[in-house]
Design an enzyme around this catalytic site. Sequence first.
Site, mmCIF file in Angstrom:
data_model
loop_
_atom_site.group_PDB
_atom_site.id
_atom_site.type_symbol
_atom_site.label_atom_id
_atom_site.label_comp_id
_atom_site.label_asym_id
_atom_site.label_seq_id
_atom_site.Cartn_x
_atom_site.Cartn_y
_atom_site.Cartn_z
ATOM 1 C CB THR A 197 43.184 26.901 9.108
ATOM 2 O OG1 THR A 197 43.781 26.468 7.918
ATOM 3 C CG2 THR A 197 44.044 27.859 9.871
ATOM 4 N NE ARG A 225 50.234 24.373 0.840
ATOM 5 C CZ ARG A 225 49.252 24.718 1.648
ATOM 6 N NH1 ARG A 225 49.338 24.487 2.945
ATOM 7 N NH2 ARG A 225 48.166 25.301 1.185
ATOM 8 C CB VAL A 226 54.609 27.693 3.816
ATOM 9 C CG1 VAL A 226 53.945 28.670 4.773
ATOM 10 C CG2 VAL A 226 55.807 27.019 4.491
ATOM 11 N N GLY A 227 51.284 27.284 3.509
ATOM 12 C CA GLY A 227 50.041 27.903 3.054
ATOM 13 C C GLY A 227 49.890 29.319 3.594
ATOM 14 C CG ASP A 228 45.877 30.537 4.265
ATOM 15 O OD1 ASP A 228 46.157 29.322 4.339
ATOM 16 O OD2 ASP A 228 44.781 31.002 4.620
ATOM 17 C CB THR A 248 39.511 28.156 7.099
ATOM 18 O OG1 THR A 248 39.687 26.738 7.126
ATOM 19 C CG2 THR A 248 38.075 28.458 6.702
ATOM 20 N N GLY A 249 40.891 27.115 4.397
ATOM 21 C CA GLY A 249 40.741 26.574 3.045
ATOM 22 C C GLY A 249 42.052 26.582 2.292
ATOM 23 N N GLY A 251 45.126 27.578 0.971
ATOM 24 C CA GLY A 251 45.947 28.728 1.310
ATOM 25 C C GLY A 251 46.530 29.457 0.124
HETATM 26 N N1 GLY Z 1 44.605 27.210 5.033
HETATM 27 C C1 GLY Z 1 45.568 26.269 5.379
HETATM 28 C C2 GLY Z 1 46.548 25.969 4.343
HETATM 29 O O1 GLY Z 1 46.292 26.151 3.168
HETATM 30 O O2 GLY Z 1 47.617 25.517 4.690
#
Ligand code: GLY
Length: 337
Positions: A197, A225-228, A248-249, A251
């Site tokens: 990210t 799927r949706v992350g942070d 970042t990383g 999520g």
């Molecule tokens: N940090 C990005 C994600 O997990 O989608």
Amino acid sequence: MRSRRNFIKQSIFGAAALGVAPSLVQASTKRVVTKPIVISTWDFGVAANQAAWKVLSKNGKAIDAVEQGVRVAESDLDNPTVGKGGYPDRDGHVTLDACIMDDQGNCGSVAALEHIAHPISVARLVMEKTPHVMLVGEGALQFALEQGFEQENLLIPSSEKAWKEWLKEKKYKPIMNIENKSFQTERLPGNQYNHDTIGMLALDADGNLSGACTTSGMAFKMRGRVGDSPIIGAGLYVDNEVGGATSTGVGEEVIRTVGSFLVVELMRQGYSPEAACKEAVERIIKKKPAIAKEIQVGFLALNKKGEYGSYALQSGFTYAVCTKEKQDLLIKGKHIY
Ligand code: GLY
């Protein structure tokens, strides 16, 4: 010897005992504010910061700077984790997540957006032109098209090739972090794994803060799927009284700890940006000691005085800083493991 955190706690306690608000004690301490300043995650933050700096150096607003800045990463076809050229989900769809937040607490977000190369600009229009904070999937696409964004194929040949390679084994458990050395493809030789990210934070000449965060998310993720990154409080949070943070990383772990909000609230209590990021990373370890050694999560923070810092679980995290004095500073983030 007293640790810095103990010292901060004692200072706050001391102020309370005197019946003086901690913020008043801090306000009475003369400090030089570094502004304008822009910081962003990973090596590709250097180029992104330069675009943001063009806005900031002309006394432009932080919100314009962060949008222009992260658009550079979204346009970079050699970056398989942000914007066009991002790796697709397990079914071959490139789905993008982004959010933006200004100094007034306004925010906008899009998640699982397909066919639009600049999700950050769609997120900004969600903030400015709708009564909502977040649009997802088909609805986000519909809104983007109504606003005049061009519909395009985001799955470029090199990403399609990497996806087809992945399909041979379809290992899911997906690879959680592109830094993982087993993620070797022709496209990602050597050290180019340090990509994820882009999160960006800026403090403008007027002393106002804004932030932006954008990603294609975890490579070969489950559809939907949706992350942070598009979640205000998780991937990004800005409070113009205190500071901003981004992550970042992996999520999922950031969402579980509402990571960026946590970092900002810790800074409100007197933590330095670096100490706040470290504490947020330690929360993840506390909740998930078994997997914390296997994944990467990094936080980056900027406070109202222009002080910045980061902390990550693993080595390898870098961030870029741009001020009047230094335009292309790249810093290795501190880490636990
Ligand atoms: N940090 C990005 C994600 O997990 O989608």
